[in-house]
Design a protein around this motif. Structure first.
Motif, short mmCIF file in Angstrom:
data_model
loop_
_atom_site.label_atom_id
_atom_site.label_comp_id
_atom_site.label_asym_id
_atom_site.label_seq_id
_atom_site.Cartn_x
_atom_site.Cartn_y
_atom_site.Cartn_z
N ARG A 184 -10.56 83.91 17.64
CA ARG A 184 -11.61 83.82 16.81
C ARG A 184 -12.45 84.90 16.39
O ARG A 184 -12.64 85.49 15.32
CB ARG A 184 -12.57 82.68 17.13
CG ARG A 184 -12.13 81.23 17.27
CD ARG A 184 -12.92 80.38 17.88
NE ARG A 184 -12.44 78.93 18.04
CZ ARG A 184 -12.30 78.10 17.06
NH1 ARG A 184 -12.94 78.32 15.85
NH2 ARG A 184 -11.72 76.93 17.34
N HIS A 223 -5.84 81.22 10.84
CA HIS A 223 -6.12 79.98 11.56
C HIS A 223 -4.61 79.43 12.19
O HIS A 223 -4.47 78.90 13.14
CB HIS A 223 -6.69 78.86 10.83
CG HIS A 223 -6.99 77.76 11.67
ND1 HIS A 223 -7.73 77.31 12.72
CD2 HIS A 223 -6.51 76.23 11.15
CE1 HIS A 223 -7.66 76.04 12.80
NE2 HIS A 223 -6.89 75.42 11.94
N ASP A 224 -3.62 79.52 11.09
CA ASP A 224 -2.34 79.17 11.49
C ASP A 224 -1.55 79.61 12.48
O ASP A 224 -0.90 78.92 13.24
CB ASP A 224 -1.47 78.89 10.20
CG ASP A 224 -1.26 80.35 9.60
OD1 ASP A 224 -2.32 81.25 9.68
OD2 ASP A 224 -0.38 80.52 8.82
N SER A 270 -3.29 81.33 15.01
CA SER A 270 -3.97 81.08 16.19
C SER A 270 -3.48 79.68 16.86
O SER A 270 -3.38 79.58 17.88
CB SER A 270 -5.41 80.82 15.87
OG SER A 270 -6.17 82.02 15.49
N LYS A 271 -3.30 78.87 15.91
CA LYS A 271 -2.76 77.54 16.56
C LYS A 271 -1.66 77.64 16.94
O LYS A 271 -1.22 76.98 18.21
CB LYS A 271 -2.87 76.34 15.10
CG LYS A 271 -4.25 76.02 14.68
CD LYS A 271 -4.22 74.79 13.65
CE LYS A 271 -3.70 73.66 14.19
NZ LYS A 271 -3.78 72.45 13.14
#
Length: 383
Positions: free
Chosen positions: A26, A32-33, A35-36
């Motif tokens: 973060r 986001h994709d 990181s997930k």
């Protein structure tokens, strides 16, 4: 060890690793994709069914060096890449956070509640991926079956074994130093007041009993500290109130810059143990053990299966200067190696009895090492 301390150590360290990586992803504004994907891949490797089955078998704890190497490979079981300094820092944060939690457990049984807090958090990271979510729930079921019925004495032995593992690790962490829960020498400050364990009365009462065990007199005395009585016992269920906050994410309430170890120059009173950082000179037996673990996690050939242009370079430092300072202030590895006294018994062999004992030891050691090595190789071949 038959009490299976290894799963507790591994899951708790894994949970702390997830907290730190999530915070750094973060902080570096990683999409986001991606990181997930990093978090999902790591959890999938960490709780791989075959690996977990091996992990839960009764066995001794691995060495610090072996645990560090396992998590080094685990952290790279995705498209994320960490350089050596960042991996050092990551492992320091993981180990000191869990050591602090074990030190603060009000009851020995709370070690399991701390583990379940970590597992609950891991579950949330992967709740939108059914396959990995099922892996987490399966691990919870194994934890419940093995640990929920243990006695207080057995939990105390587990806790003592964990504390022994961390005994000589005194690495200063900026969050702990700022909150004054850690001294400048790296040792924790443990509170003497506050919440009491479930089922324990507040101090201040003395009871006298007769020979038959019946109470005959009670007296009171004043205590300087203030205590709160815990009236709720933590739940071991899949979804339940753990009561304790130990094992939850402490990075949710701090600034990104605080996800770091202290950069103050180390002194003889505040030296980090470097055993877990060393990766060289691993004996063949330990190397075979690590290769087996990596194989079971399915992460041996991670690099070859990932495209270079899709990888994420993650740093646990906010600036290059901070990373350079960390490298410069970290003491040489050899400074903190255990001192080994070598005794050469090959000379002046005047005792036949001593020679016989030495011969028996050589045979036993050779037999033990060969047997374990063969077992590991057989397991690797069967994978």
């Amino acid at each position: 060890m038959s009490l299976r301390t290894l799963p507790l150590l591994f899951i708790n360290l894994g949970g702390e690793m997830m907290y730190i990586l999530d915070q750094r992803l973060r902080a570096q504004n990683i999409p986001h994709d991606k990181s997930k994907k990093v978090l999902h891949d790591i959890v999938g490797a960490m709780l791989n069914k075959r690996f977990v089955e091996e992990l839960f078998k009764p066995q001794e704890l691995y060495t610090k060096k072996a645990m560090r190497t396992v998590f080094d490979r685990l952290a790279h079981a995705s498209i994320m890449r960490l350089n050596t300094a960042s991996m050092d820092k990551l492992y320091d944060l993981m180990t000191m956070a869990f050591k602090h939690q074990v030190s603060l457990c009000l009851r020995p049984q709370d070690v399991l509640l701390v583990t379940l807090n970590h597992l609950d958090a891991i579950h949330k990271y992967v709740e939108d991926v059914p396959v990995i979510r099922n892996q987490v729930e399966s691990v919870h079921q194994m934890l419940y079956q093995i640990y929920a019925s243990m006695t207080a004495g057995e939990f105390q032995l587990l806790r003592q074994t964990l504390l022994t593992f961390f005994q000589d690790t005194h690495i200063r962490v900026s969050i702990f130093l700022k909150d004054k829960v850690q001294n400048s020498n790296g040792r924790f400050v443990l509170p003497i007041n506050g919440l009491l364990p479930f089922g324990v009365e507040s101090p201040g009462t003395i009871r006298y009993f007769d020979g038959s065990g019946q109470p005959v007199q009670t007296s009171k005395f004043q205590v300087k500290q203030s205590y709160n009585v815990n009236t709720t016992e933590g739940s071991f269920d899949l979804k339940g109130n753990r009561v304790t906050k130990l094992g939850t994410n402490m990075y949710n309430v701090v600034r990104p810059s605080e996800t770091s170890v202290s950069h103050t120059k180390h002194t003889s009173q505040a030296k980090p143990v470097s055993e877990e950082r060393a990766s060289a000179n691993i004996n063949p037996l330990v190397k075979a053990e690590l290769n087996l673990l990596a194989h079971l996690m399915g992460s041996v050939d991670v690099n070859s299966s990932k495209k270079k242009d899709s990888s994420i370079k993650l740093s646990l430092f906010n600036t290059e200067e901070e990373e350079q300072e960390f490298k410069e202030t970290r003491p040489p590895t050899e400074m903190y190696d255990w001192k080994v006294i070598k005794i050469d018994a090959s000379k002046n062999k005047t005792s036949d009895e001593l020679n016989k004992i030495m011969g028996d030891l050589d045979i036993a050691e050779s037999s033990s090492q060969n047997s374990k090595g063969d077992d590991l190789l057989e397991l690797m071949d069967s994978c």
